[in-house]
Design a protein around this motif. Structure first.
Motif, PDB file in Angstrom:
ATOM      1  N   GLN A  65      -1.315  -4.895  11.226  1.00  0.00           N
ATOM      2  CA  GLN A  65      -0.838  -3.669  11.144  1.00  0.00           C
ATOM      3  C   GLN A  65      -1.409  -2.933  10.149  1.00  0.00           C
ATOM      4  N   GLY A  66      -1.963  -3.788   9.103  1.00  0.00           N
ATOM      5  CA  GLY A  66      -2.961  -2.962   8.129  1.00  0.00           C
ATOM      6  C   GLY A  66      -2.436  -2.564   6.729  1.00  0.00           C
ATOM      7  N   VAL A  67      -3.095  -1.699   6.312  1.00  0.00           N
ATOM      8  CA  VAL A  67      -2.611  -1.311   4.788  1.00  0.00           C
ATOM      9  C   VAL A  67      -2.003   0.056   4.992  1.00  0.00           C
ATOM     10  N   ARG A  68      -1.456   0.638   3.672  1.00  0.00           N
ATOM     11  CA  ARG A  68      -0.728   1.635   3.491  1.00  0.00           C
ATOM     12  C   ARG A  68      -1.496   2.832   4.011  1.00  0.00           C
ATOM     13  N   TYR A  69      -0.759   3.974   4.718  1.00  0.00           N
ATOM     14  CA  TYR A  69      -1.305   5.154   5.036  1.00  0.00           C
ATOM     15  C   TYR A  69      -1.793   6.171   3.702  1.00  0.00           C
ATOM     16  N   PRO A  70      -2.542   7.068   3.801  1.00  0.00           N
ATOM     17  CA  PRO A  70      -2.882   7.821   2.626  1.00  0.00           C
ATOM     18  C   PRO A  70      -1.845   8.185   2.003  1.00  0.00           C
ATOM     19  N   ALA A  71      -0.825   8.778   2.512  1.00  0.00           N
ATOM     20  CA  ALA A  71       0.350   9.393   1.716  1.00  0.00           C
ATOM     21  C   ALA A  71       1.318   8.555   1.445  1.00  0.00           C
ATOM     22  N   LEU A  72       1.386   7.018   1.667  1.00  0.00           N
ATOM     23  CA  LEU A  72       2.378   6.263   0.997  1.00  0.00           C
ATOM     24  C   LEU A  72       1.791   5.668  -0.298  1.00  0.00           C
ATOM     25  N   GLU A  73       2.705   5.398  -1.014  1.00  0.00           N
ATOM     26  CA  GLU A  73       2.347   5.100  -2.297  1.00  0.00           C
ATOM     27  C   GLU A  73       2.560   3.389  -2.496  1.00  0.00           C
ATOM     28  N   ALA A  74       3.283   2.704  -1.766  1.00  0.00           N
ATOM     29  CA  ALA A  74       3.208   1.319  -1.890  1.00  0.00           C
ATOM     30  C   ALA A  74       3.804   0.665  -0.525  1.00  0.00           C
ATOM     31  N   LEU A  75       3.275  -0.324  -0.228  1.00  0.00           N
ATOM     32  CA  LEU A  75       3.578  -1.186   1.159  1.00  0.00           C
ATOM     33  C   LEU A  75       3.332  -2.627   0.716  1.00  0.00           C
ATOM     34  N   THR A  76       4.386  -3.426   1.019  1.00  0.00           N
ATOM     35  CA  THR A  76       4.470  -4.977   0.800  1.00  0.00           C
ATOM     36  C   THR A  76       5.229  -5.955   1.678  1.00  0.00           C
ATOM     37  N   VAL A  77       5.448  -6.871   1.596  1.00  0.00           N
ATOM     38  CA  VAL A  77       6.147  -7.734   2.348  1.00  0.00           C
ATOM     39  C   VAL A  77       6.835  -8.769   1.268  1.00  0.00           C
ATOM     40  N   MET A  78       8.214  -8.486   1.364  1.00  0.00           N
ATOM     41  CA  MET A  78       9.139  -9.124   0.152  1.00  0.00           C
ATOM     42  C   MET A  78      10.192 -10.239   0.961  1.00  0.00           C
ATOM     43  N   ASP A  79      10.824 -10.900  -0.134  1.00  0.00           N
ATOM     44  CA  ASP A  79      11.878 -11.590   0.223  1.00  0.00           C
ATOM     45  C   ASP A  79      13.093 -10.771   0.136  1.00  0.00           C
ATOM     46  N   PRO A  80      13.926 -10.305   1.316  1.00  0.00           N
ATOM     47  CA  PRO A  80      14.725  -9.095   1.123  1.00  0.00           C
ATOM     48  C   PRO A  80      16.025  -9.607  -0.025  1.00  0.00           C
ATOM     49  N   VAL A  81      16.275 -10.948  -0.372  1.00  0.00           N
ATOM     50  CA  VAL A  81      17.272 -11.347  -1.018  1.00  0.00           C
ATOM     51  C   VAL A  81      16.835 -11.211  -2.472  1.00  0.00           C
ATOM     52  N   THR A  82      15.701 -12.053  -2.821  1.00  0.00           N
ATOM     53  CA  THR A  82      15.213 -11.900  -4.091  1.00  0.00           C
ATOM     54  C   THR A  82      14.369 -10.655  -4.608  1.00  0.00           C
ATOM     55  N   GLU A 137      10.369  -9.413   4.686  1.00  0.00           N
ATOM     56  CA  GLU A 137      10.681  -8.381   5.436  1.00  0.00           C
ATOM     57  C   GLU A 137       9.506  -7.050   4.804  1.00  0.00           C
ATOM     58  N   VAL A 138       9.047  -6.068   5.868  1.00  0.00           N
ATOM     59  CA  VAL A 138       8.097  -5.266   5.498  1.00  0.00           C
ATOM     60  C   VAL A 138       8.823  -4.097   4.701  1.00  0.00           C
ATOM     61  N   MET A 139       8.178  -3.679   3.774  1.00  0.00           N
ATOM     62  CA  MET A 139       8.893  -2.590   2.852  1.00  0.00           C
ATOM     63  C   MET A 139       7.904  -1.556   2.449  1.00  0.00           C
ATOM     64  N   PHE A 140       8.538  -0.344   2.330  1.00  0.00           N
ATOM     65  CA  PHE A 140       7.697   0.844   1.997  1.00  0.00           C
ATOM     66  C   PHE A 140       8.358   1.494   0.750  1.00  0.00           C
ATOM     67  N   ARG A 141       7.448   2.279   0.043  1.00  0.00           N
ATOM     68  CA  ARG A 141       7.779   3.107  -0.892  1.00  0.00           C
ATOM     69  C   ARG A 141       6.939   4.409  -1.005  1.00  0.00           C
ATOM     70  N   GLY A 142       7.472   5.679  -1.102  1.00  0.00           N
ATOM     71  CA  GLY A 142       6.695   6.722  -1.177  1.00  0.00           C
ATOM     72  C   GLY A 142       7.342   7.964  -0.695  1.00  0.00           C
ATOM     73  N   ASN A 143       6.521   9.015  -0.648  1.00  0.00           N
ATOM     74  CA  ASN A 143       6.735  10.348  -0.251  1.00  0.00           C
ATOM     75  C   ASN A 143       7.162  10.443   1.387  1.00  0.00           C
ATOM     76  N   ILE A 144       6.402   9.699   1.989  1.00  0.00           N
ATOM     77  CA  ILE A 144       6.797   9.808   3.634  1.00  0.00           C
ATOM     78  C   ILE A 144       7.628   8.648   4.103  1.00  0.00           C
ATOM     79  N   VAL A 145       8.610   8.452   3.119  1.00  0.00           N
ATOM     80  CA  VAL A 145       9.906   7.650   3.386  1.00  0.00           C
ATOM     81  C   VAL A 145      11.092   8.764   3.705  1.00  0.00           C
ATOM     82  N   MET A 146      11.741   8.806   4.679  1.00  0.00           N
ATOM     83  CA  MET A 146      12.902   9.721   4.900  1.00  0.00           C
ATOM     84  C   MET A 146      13.656  10.061   3.512  1.00  0.00           C
ATOM     85  N   LYS A 147      14.446  11.168   3.716  1.00  0.00           N
ATOM     86  CA  LYS A 147      15.389  11.376   2.499  1.00  0.00           C
ATOM     87  C   LYS A 147      16.722  10.566   2.548  1.00  0.00           C
ATOM     88  N   GLY A 148      16.899  10.188   3.903  1.00  0.00           N
ATOM     89  CA  GLY A 148      17.958   9.171   4.099  1.00  0.00           C
ATOM     90  C   GLY A 148      18.709   9.580   5.489  1.00  0.00           C
TER      91      GLY A 148
END
Length: 543
Positions: A363-380, A393-404
């Motif tokens: 699936q690749g690397v983060r989009y130009p407008a995404l600040e962070a992309l990684t795969v984490m243990d969702p518990v720890t 679990e694939v996780m995202f952080r950045g300005n193109i993540v929904m408000k909620g």
């Protein structure tokens, strides 16, 4: 420690700070390229100056009917000029645009109308029957505006209202002074998930996120000035990945497509020199499986942005031969559409075929407008080793993540636990930082770009009097990407045929959610009685 000199007397003011929004992109395109063709729809051509004026007319008409900040305007539209106009006009009023998925059934549409508290509904007359049924079930009673597509009069059903879209626009002001959002964090649109666990959740986008996606889209897909974009991707899906707004950045031409059919696509690509299109594997399958009389020779390269599961190597090779350059993207409704892309390195062209195929499947690397992309243990909440094997679990952080999620603080808090957006998708992290999906934690089936809950289909099957045990998994499909495959154990002394159970599901579900295949077996289970879906996925490949 002395005070930072760069924070003294250098405050934000109207001259140096304006809220980010995609609305002004249309104003700029109309000012710089007023006569350039913005929209092609059948025989109709709309310039950028006309596009901007029509959007302002619609915004004016909506305001005159009481629409303003905090209101929801719902649209049930195909990929038509009206859908593009709504993407600018509704946020011009400060209201929020809610696009309905045209493939949904009446109860789900009714739920969305109520949950969104829709004040106005703009509805294409092609969907009059479905919307009439939906409105009868809904508590919300929005003002209805009918859209009649003069380019496709045979598609029109009966009018639902005495308000016609063109008449409404005629009464609007083409010089309407539209509203810049006072805060770029204000909501611009509402998109519902597919309801894979209970009712669908309303995903809220901001003006800021949408604006940043516009720039990211043009960079990620290689759009230069004046691209020609064919609308094979439904605009109701994640606001068309924000491309209705993105094309204004580069004054591109929108080529509308009411129905995704082979001949119409080939004709549009050749006749209008289409440069870009997006879609799920179903679009590739439609192009590749076209009849000889539907095909046209494509003499220029066309950029094809595809999502969902990567297509087989044979399909990618055939697409390349047909004139398409493929870019693999991945994202969710909660990330405004694409949030990763498989950035291809020229050095990989010389790799042996197995190694090359392995890289194409990522699936690749983060989009130009995404600040962070990684795969984490969702518990720890620790990053998994970048070994290409450890699943997290694939996780995202950045300005193109929904408000909620609208009116759902519990689900919002759960999705953002630990300061990251939890995708629910399981994957691995490769040594070079590229991610690759391995499974979906909720057993979601992605068919033609749409999510199908295995649990929802199983619930319907369990209501059949002959079904004792059932389990639904994804079956790979060259045309749709994936389709539901059901494994069923019958109750002793009962009988049922494959055709009967498929018909049972089609009567109770949107048709695209119904299984294409029913397999009668003793469903494999663990010692504790849990269905072993991993075994069923293997069986489904040959079913």
């Amino acid at each position: 420690m002395s005070e930072n000199p760069y924070s003294i007397g250098l405050d934000k003011n109207p001259a140096n700070y304006q809220p980010l929004t995609p609305i002004g992109l249309l104003e700029r395109a109309a000012a710089v390229y007023p006569e350039h063709t913005a929209i092609i729809h059948g025989s109709k051509r709309v310039s950028y100056s006309e596009f901007y004026a029509r959007a302002r007319r619609l915004a004016s008409a909506l305001v005159s009917r009481g629409i303003g900040p905090g209101d929801t305007v719902t649209v049930m539209l195909s990929n038509t000029p009206a859908m593009l106009e709504a993407h600018y006009a509704v946020p011009m009023t400060g209201a929020v645009l809610h696009c309905l998925n045209t493939r949904l059934d009446a109860p789900i549409i009714a739920f969305q109308l109520d949950h969104a508290n829709s004040k106005i509904l703009i509805s294409d007359r092609e969907f009059s029957g479905l919307m009439n049924e939906s409105l009868a079930l809904a508590k919300a009673k929005p003002l209805i505006i009918d859209y009649y597509d003069t380019e496709y009069p045979d598609a029109a059903g009966p009018a639902l209202s005495d308000l016609d879209y063109e008449a409404v626009l005629a009464g609007g002001d083409p010089a309407f002074t539209w509203r810049t959002p006072p805060d770029e964090w204000d909501a611009i649109s509402l998109n519902y998930t597919s309801g894979t666990t209970g009712n669908p959740k309303g995903v809220v986008y901001s003006h800021r996120g949408a604006a940043l996606m516009c720039y990211a889209n043009t960079i990620a897909t290689g759009m230069g000035k004046h691209p020609v974009y064919l609308w094979t991707l439904p605009m109701f899906h994640c606001n068309g990945w924000c491309f209705p707004w993105s094309l204004s950045v580069v004054a591109g031409t929108h080529v509308c497509l009411r129905w995704v059919r082979a001949k119409a696509m080939y004709d549009a690509i050749v006749d209008h020199k289409v440069t870009h299109l997006s879609g799920a594997p179903i679009v590739m399958a439609t192009l590749l499986n076209a009849k000889d009389e539907e095909r046209r020779e494509i003499t220029h390269r066309v950029a094809f942005n595809h999502a969902a599961a990567p297509p087989p190597e044979s399909v990618m090779a055939r697409m390349n031969e047909a004139g398409f350059a493929l870019t693999h993207l991945y994202g969710l409704t909660e990330t405004y559409g694409p949030a990763t892309l498989n950035e291809w390195h020229s050095a990989w062209d010389d790799l042996p075929k197995p190694a090359k195929d392995a890289r194409r499947s990522r699936q690749g690397v983060r989009y130009p407008a995404l600040e962070a992309l990684t795969v984490m243990d969702p518990v720890t909440m620790t990053r998994v080793p970048a070994d290409g094997e450890t699943i997290g679990e694939v996780m995202f952080r950045g300005n193109i993540v929904m408000k909620g999620y609208l009116k759902n603080p519990e689900a919002t808090a759960e999705a953002f636990e630990g300061g990251w957006f939890h995708s629910g998708d399981l994957g691995v992290l490769h040594p070079d930082g590229y991610i690759q999906l391995k499974d979906r934690s909720k057993d979601i089936i992605i068919s033609g770009g749409e999510n199908i809950s295995s649990i929802e289909v199983e619930d319907v099957l369990y209501k059949h009097p002959a079904v004792a045990v059932c389990a639904v998994v994804a079956k790979p499909d060259e045309k749709w990407g994936e389709t539901p495959c059901a494994f069923v154990e019958l109750k002793p002394g009962t009988s049922a045929t494959e055709e009967e159970l498929i018909a049972w599901c089609r009567e109770r579900l949107a048709h695209f959610k119904a299984p294409r295949r029913i397999v009668f077996i003793d469903v494999p289970k663990t010692s504790t009685g849990k269905v072993q879906k991993f075994r069923l996925r293997e069986l489904a490949k040959d079913a």
